[in-house]
Design a protein around this motif. Structure first.
Motif, PDB file in Angstrom:
ATOM      1  N   LEU A  57      13.752 -28.743  -0.110  1.00 54.48           N
ATOM      2  CA  LEU A  57      12.432 -28.121  -0.088  1.00 54.48           C
ATOM      3  C   LEU A  57      11.811 -28.277   1.297  1.00 54.48           C
ATOM      4  O   LEU A  57      11.982 -29.308   1.955  1.00 54.48           O
ATOM      5  CB  LEU A  57      11.496 -28.762  -1.131  1.00 54.48           C
ATOM      6  CG  LEU A  57      11.869 -28.619  -2.605  1.00 54.48           C
ATOM      7  CD1 LEU A  57      10.802 -29.259  -3.473  1.00 54.48           C
ATOM      8  CD2 LEU A  57      12.048 -27.158  -2.970  1.00 54.48           C
ATOM      9  N   ILE A  58      11.080 -27.225   1.717  1.00 53.18           N
ATOM     10  CA  ILE A  58      10.321 -27.262   2.964  1.00 53.18           C
ATOM     11  C   ILE A  58       8.887 -26.875   2.633  1.00 53.18           C
ATOM     12  O   ILE A  58       8.640 -25.799   2.083  1.00 53.18           O
ATOM     13  CB  ILE A  58      10.908 -26.303   4.030  1.00 53.18           C
ATOM     14  CG1 ILE A  58      12.339 -26.690   4.395  1.00 53.18           C
ATOM     15  CG2 ILE A  58      10.029 -26.294   5.276  1.00 53.18           C
ATOM     16  CD1 ILE A  58      13.002 -25.726   5.368  1.00 53.18           C
ATOM     17  N   VAL A  59       7.940 -27.761   2.918  1.00 55.61           N
ATOM     18  CA  VAL A  59       6.514 -27.466   2.772  1.00 55.61           C
ATOM     19  C   VAL A  59       5.983 -27.225   4.183  1.00 55.61           C
ATOM     20  O   VAL A  59       5.970 -28.133   5.015  1.00 55.61           O
ATOM     21  CB  VAL A  59       5.760 -28.622   2.086  1.00 55.61           C
ATOM     22  CG1 VAL A  59       4.283 -28.285   1.975  1.00 55.61           C
ATOM     23  CG2 VAL A  59       6.347 -28.894   0.709  1.00 55.61           C
ATOM     24  N   ALA A  60       5.548 -25.982   4.470  1.00 55.48           N
ATOM     25  CA  ALA A  60       5.245 -25.613   5.852  1.00 55.48           C
ATOM     26  C   ALA A  60       3.879 -24.947   5.947  1.00 55.48           C
ATOM     27  O   ALA A  60       3.413 -24.289   5.008  1.00 55.48           O
ATOM     28  CB  ALA A  60       6.324 -24.682   6.394  1.00 55.48           C
ATOM     29  N   ARG A  61       3.263 -25.134   7.108  1.00 57.54           N
ATOM     30  CA  ARG A  61       2.012 -24.476   7.468  1.00 57.54           C
ATOM     31  C   ARG A  61       1.856 -24.564   8.967  1.00 57.54           C
ATOM     32  O   ARG A  61       2.299 -25.501   9.608  1.00 57.54           O
ATOM     33  CB  ARG A  61       0.815 -25.169   6.799  1.00 57.54           C
ATOM     34  CG  ARG A  61      -0.499 -24.396   7.007  1.00 57.54           C
ATOM     35  CD  ARG A  61      -1.702 -25.299   6.907  1.00 57.54           C
ATOM     36  NE  ARG A  61      -2.966 -24.563   6.934  1.00 57.54           N
ATOM     37  CZ  ARG A  61      -3.566 -24.103   8.028  1.00 57.54           C
ATOM     38  NH1 ARG A  61      -2.994 -24.292   9.233  1.00 57.54           N
ATOM     39  NH2 ARG A  61      -4.713 -23.442   7.961  1.00 57.54           N
ATOM     40  N   GLY A  62       1.163 -23.584   9.532  1.00 58.92           N
ATOM     41  CA  GLY A  62       0.902 -23.601  10.969  1.00 58.92           C
ATOM     42  C   GLY A  62      -0.194 -24.600  11.321  1.00 58.92           C
ATOM     43  O   GLY A  62      -0.751 -25.292  10.466  1.00 58.92           O
ATOM     44  N   GLY A  63      -0.533 -24.660  12.600  1.00 58.97           N
ATOM     45  CA  GLY A  63      -1.539 -25.603  13.061  1.00 58.97           C
ATOM     46  C   GLY A  63      -2.936 -25.197  12.625  1.00 58.97           C
ATOM     47  O   GLY A  63      -3.182 -24.096  12.135  1.00 58.97           O
ATOM     48  N   GLY A  64      -3.885 -26.123  12.790  1.00 61.60           N
ATOM     49  CA  GLY A  64      -5.267 -25.869  12.426  1.00 61.60           C
ATOM     50  C   GLY A  64      -6.098 -27.125  12.589  1.00 61.60           C
ATOM     51  O   GLY A  64      -5.602 -28.191  13.000  1.00 61.60           O
ATOM     52  N   SER A  74       9.111 -35.948  -5.966  1.00 59.96           N
ATOM     53  CA  SER A  74      10.110 -34.879  -5.933  1.00 59.96           C
ATOM     54  C   SER A  74      11.521 -35.461  -5.946  1.00 59.96           C
ATOM     55  O   SER A  74      11.870 -36.319  -5.136  1.00 59.96           O
ATOM     56  CB  SER A  74       9.902 -34.015  -4.682  1.00 59.96           C
ATOM     57  OG  SER A  74      10.930 -33.046  -4.587  1.00 59.96           O
ATOM     58  N   ALA A  75      12.334 -34.998  -6.904  1.00 60.50           N
ATOM     59  CA  ALA A  75      13.741 -35.400  -6.942  1.00 60.50           C
ATOM     60  C   ALA A  75      14.578 -34.620  -5.941  1.00 60.50           C
ATOM     61  O   ALA A  75      15.694 -35.020  -5.616  1.00 60.50           O
ATOM     62  CB  ALA A  75      14.294 -35.205  -8.359  1.00 60.50           C
ATOM     63  N   ILE A  76      14.053 -33.491  -5.442  1.00 63.96           N
ATOM     64  CA  ILE A  76      14.732 -32.694  -4.426  1.00 63.96           C
ATOM     65  C   ILE A  76      14.276 -33.195  -3.062  1.00 63.96           C
ATOM     66  O   ILE A  76      13.076 -33.377  -2.831  1.00 63.96           O
ATOM     67  CB  ILE A  76      14.398 -31.204  -4.588  1.00 63.96           C
ATOM     68  CG1 ILE A  76      14.758 -30.719  -6.000  1.00 63.96           C
ATOM     69  CG2 ILE A  76      15.117 -30.369  -3.551  1.00 63.96           C
ATOM     70  CD1 ILE A  76      14.328 -29.297  -6.295  1.00 63.96           C
ATOM     71  N   PRO A  77      15.186 -33.459  -2.116  1.00 63.02           N
ATOM     72  CA  PRO A  77      14.766 -33.883  -0.776  1.00 63.02           C
ATOM     73  C   PRO A  77      13.779 -32.880  -0.168  1.00 63.02           C
ATOM     74  O   PRO A  77      13.931 -31.663  -0.321  1.00 63.02           O
ATOM     75  CB  PRO A  77      16.079 -33.943  -0.001  1.00 63.02           C
ATOM     76  CG  PRO A  77      17.123 -34.161  -1.044  1.00 63.02           C
ATOM     77  CD  PRO A  77      16.657 -33.439  -2.257  1.00 63.02           C
ATOM     78  N   LEU A  78      12.751 -33.401   0.515  1.00 62.98           N
ATOM     79  CA  LEU A  78      11.634 -32.573   0.963  1.00 62.98           C
ATOM     80  C   LEU A  78      11.371 -32.827   2.441  1.00 62.98           C
ATOM     81  O   LEU A  78      11.347 -33.976   2.896  1.00 62.98           O
ATOM     82  CB  LEU A  78      10.386 -32.892   0.127  1.00 62.98           C
ATOM     83  CG  LEU A  78       9.154 -32.005   0.337  1.00 62.98           C
ATOM     84  CD1 LEU A  78       8.441 -31.780  -0.983  1.00 62.98           C
ATOM     85  CD2 LEU A  78       8.189 -32.653   1.332  1.00 62.98           C
ATOM     86  N   ILE A  79      11.173 -31.725   3.175  1.00 62.32           N
ATOM     87  CA  ILE A  79      10.806 -31.785   4.590  1.00 62.32           C
ATOM     88  C   ILE A  79       9.367 -31.300   4.711  1.00 62.32           C
ATOM     89  O   ILE A  79       9.020 -30.228   4.206  1.00 62.32           O
ATOM     90  CB  ILE A  79      11.738 -30.919   5.457  1.00 62.32           C
ATOM     91  CG1 ILE A  79      13.190 -31.401   5.350  1.00 62.32           C
ATOM     92  CG2 ILE A  79      11.283 -30.928   6.915  1.00 62.32           C
ATOM     93  CD1 ILE A  79      14.171 -30.517   6.102  1.00 62.32           C
ATOM     94  N   SER A  80       8.538 -32.086   5.385  1.00 68.80           N
ATOM     95  CA  SER A  80       7.143 -31.706   5.620  1.00 68.80           C
ATOM     96  C   SER A  80       7.035 -31.117   7.021  1.00 68.80           C
ATOM     97  O   SER A  80       7.413 -31.754   8.009  1.00 68.80           O
ATOM     98  CB  SER A  80       6.235 -32.930   5.481  1.00 68.80           C
ATOM     99  OG  SER A  80       4.931 -32.627   5.913  1.00 68.80           O
ATOM    100  N   ALA A  81       6.512 -29.878   7.109  1.00 65.46           N
ATOM    101  CA  ALA A  81       6.329 -29.201   8.398  1.00 65.46           C
ATOM    102  C   ALA A  81       4.928 -28.594   8.403  1.00 65.46           C
ATOM    103  O   ALA A  81       4.759 -27.376   8.435  1.00 65.46           O
ATOM    104  CB  ALA A  81       7.410 -28.140   8.602  1.00 65.46           C
ATOM    105  N   VAL A  82       3.919 -29.444   8.393  1.00 64.29           N
ATOM    106  CA  VAL A  82       2.520 -29.012   8.329  1.00 64.29           C
ATOM    107  C   VAL A  82       1.887 -29.210   9.698  1.00 64.29           C
ATOM    108  O   VAL A  82       1.839 -30.329  10.225  1.00 64.29           O
ATOM    109  CB  VAL A  82       1.751 -29.810   7.254  1.00 64.29           C
ATOM    110  CG1 VAL A  82       0.294 -29.387   7.227  1.00 64.29           C
ATOM    111  CG2 VAL A  82       2.401 -29.602   5.883  1.00 64.29           C
TER     112      VAL A  82
END
Length: 515
Positions: A213-220, A240-248
């Motif tokens: 999983l990738i949780v993403a958002r641009g800057g702000g 989360s049982a699925i590995p998750l990458i945070s890209a916020v």
């Protein structure tokens, strides 16, 4: 309102108002003067009962203002009040007549500047860290080459285009997009719902379950990214049982989901690079490994071939190895016919010796010997049987003599005499026991009579009864409804009206009366 304010002078004819009229007048005055206010203060006590309303205090260094947020407003607030948080509350003032107090009905609440947001963020971070949600041992390893990648982001922004473009350049994979709001009041619940939704998918189902999983958002700004600092999002990422990458946000932006995620990417593009390797680099690596494998296999075969040649030179010729065995075989073949002839002659001799014992004369002699042994034993059986028979007959005569009528009659007479003696002894013991018990019973009866109150009555005393109760005090006798006096020869009932002293009012006390 002027009607409710009394003059300074004496007002004997001033109107009277009920408590509800006074309370209503105060309520109208306060709500009319403060129908829309903005109050800045620190959140004190916060209470959330089952009704869904929120009760809290706004305070400064000198005063406290009670406030309430109705259930419908509380569910729509972007920022939930927490104790110690500095906020700006918008609403109106009103009164609560049930407790004679005024309070603020809050319609909107917001942190008082970035400093308040940072303070609340640090407090929430410390709380979640204390629960272990950011612990390194909770982190999962990212799959090297995921088959399906789930992306939680806005479908209309540049972020998703950057992620898809980078995945196509590096290693094309299947991508599932869960569209969410990435800022505002709906951001946190939608992101948490998307993470849990991906985890709820069944592996191998119609809709494939992502491997990453990738949780993403641009800057702000801090306010724009605040949805990713909400507790519901952090807990969903940690569970989360699925590995998750945070890209916020950008590389300098930090949110609480970054600490709960398994990996943090500085940008959404970097998250795509973490998710998959470069396909061309993998192909080049495979080619290099294949070349190394082929070279290593060729060198191994050449080394084994050389080793085999060296070992073969150290071995003897095959002809040399079988020559000695062939000579031993020839010598054994030469000795075999003579050995077979000798063995046959030896077996013929043994057969002849065995067959000699089976001639008819020998068999007849053996049969005659066995016949003589049988006749001898048959001659000894008859005398032995006669002796045994005589012995058994003597034993039978002895036992028959014991069963004669005169012997049986004598035995019966002996037993009758013994039974009579036992009966006499039992009668004597029973009479003695009865005498002992009668003597003891008489003694107990004398003791009972000596301890009974009836013996006391014979000495001139009396007992006063009221029903089944014995009157032991004068006070109890005065309050009793009816009295009886028990003498030695019976009971006497007392009647008539009684005075305080206990005497009858219609006759003087008699000599010897208890009253």
């Amino acid at each position: 309102m002027s009607d409710l304010i009394a003059d300074d002078g004496p007002t004997p004819n001033a109107p009277e108002f009920t408590v509800s009229e006074i309370s209503g007048a105060v309520k109208r005055t306060v709500e009319g003067a403060f129908s829309h206010v903005r109050v800045r203060g620190e959140v004190g006590r916060v209470s959330r009962p089952r009704s869904g309303h929120v009760y809290l205090d706004l305070k400064d260094e000198r005063n406290v203002l009670a406030a309430i947020i109705w259930k419908g407003v509380a569910s729509r607030l972007a920022t939930q009040p927490e104790e110690g948080m500095e906020v700006i509350a918008t609403g109106r003032l009103t009164t609560y007549g049930g407790q004679s107090r005024y309070q603020m009905v809050i319609e909107d609440i917001a942190p008082a500047g970035v400093g308040a947001l940072m303070a609340m963020l640090e407090k929430r971070k410390a709380q979640l860290a204390a629960e272990g949600l950011f612990a390194p041992e909770r982190k999962q390893t990212l799959p090297y080459l995921p088959q399906v990648i789930g992306v939680v982001t806005s479908p209309s922004g540049a972020v998703i285009r950057d992620i898809l473009h980078r995945l196509r350049d590096r290693f094309p994979r299947k991508v599932l997009i869960w569209p969410v709001a990435v800022q505002g009041a709906n951001c946190a619940p939608e992101v948490a719902r998307a993470i849990r939704g991906f985890n709820a998918l069944t592996p191998g189902g119609a809709l494939p379950r992502p491997d990453l999983l990738i949780v993403a958002r641009g800057g702000g700004s801090l306010e724009d990214l605040w949805g990713f600092n909400e507790e519901i999002v952090v807990r969903a990422a940690a569970e989360s049982a699925i590995p998750l990458i945070s890209a916020v946000g950008h590389e300098t932006d930090t949110t609480l989901i970054d600490f709960a995620a398994d990996r943090r990417a500085p940008t959404p593009t970097a998250a795509a690079e973490m998710a998959v390797p470069v396909r061309m680099e993998l192909l080049a690596t495979l080619d290099a490994l294949e070349a190394r494998r082929s070279g290593a296999l060729s060198r191994l075969l050449q080394h084994r071939r050389q080793r085999l040649a060296d070992l073969s030179r150290a071995l003897s010729r095959p002809e040399t190895l079988v020559e000695s065995a062939a000579q031993r075989l020839d010598r054994a073949a030469d000795r075999l016919p003579a050995a077979l002839r000798a063995r046959i002659a030896q077996e013929k001799l043994r057969l002849s010796e065995a067959s000699a014992a089976l001639r008819p004369a020998t068999l007849r002699r053996r049969i005659a010997e066995e016949q003589r042994r049988l006749d001898d034993r048959a001659g000894r059986i008859a005398p032995a049987l006669n002796r045994l028979l005589r012995q058994r007959r003597a034993d039978l005569d002895t036992r028959t003599a014991r069963l004669r009528p005169e012997v049986i009659a004598r035995r019966i007479e002996e037993q009758r005499t013994r039974l009579a003696e036992l009966d006499r002894r039992a009668q004597t013991a029973l009479a003695a026991g009865m005498d002992r018990r009668r003597t003891r019973l008489d003694a107990l009866e004398r003791m009972r009579a000596g301890l009974s109150y009836e013996e006391t009555l014979r000495r001139g005393f009396a007992v006063v009864w009221s029903g089944d109760k014995v009157m032991t005090t004068r006070t109890a006798a005065e309050t009793a409804t009816g009295l009886e006096i028990q003498f030695q020869d019976g009971r006497l009932a007392l009647g008539g009206q009684r005075t305080k002293a206990g005497r009858k009012t219609d006759e003087p006390p008699e000599q010897g009366s208890l009253f």
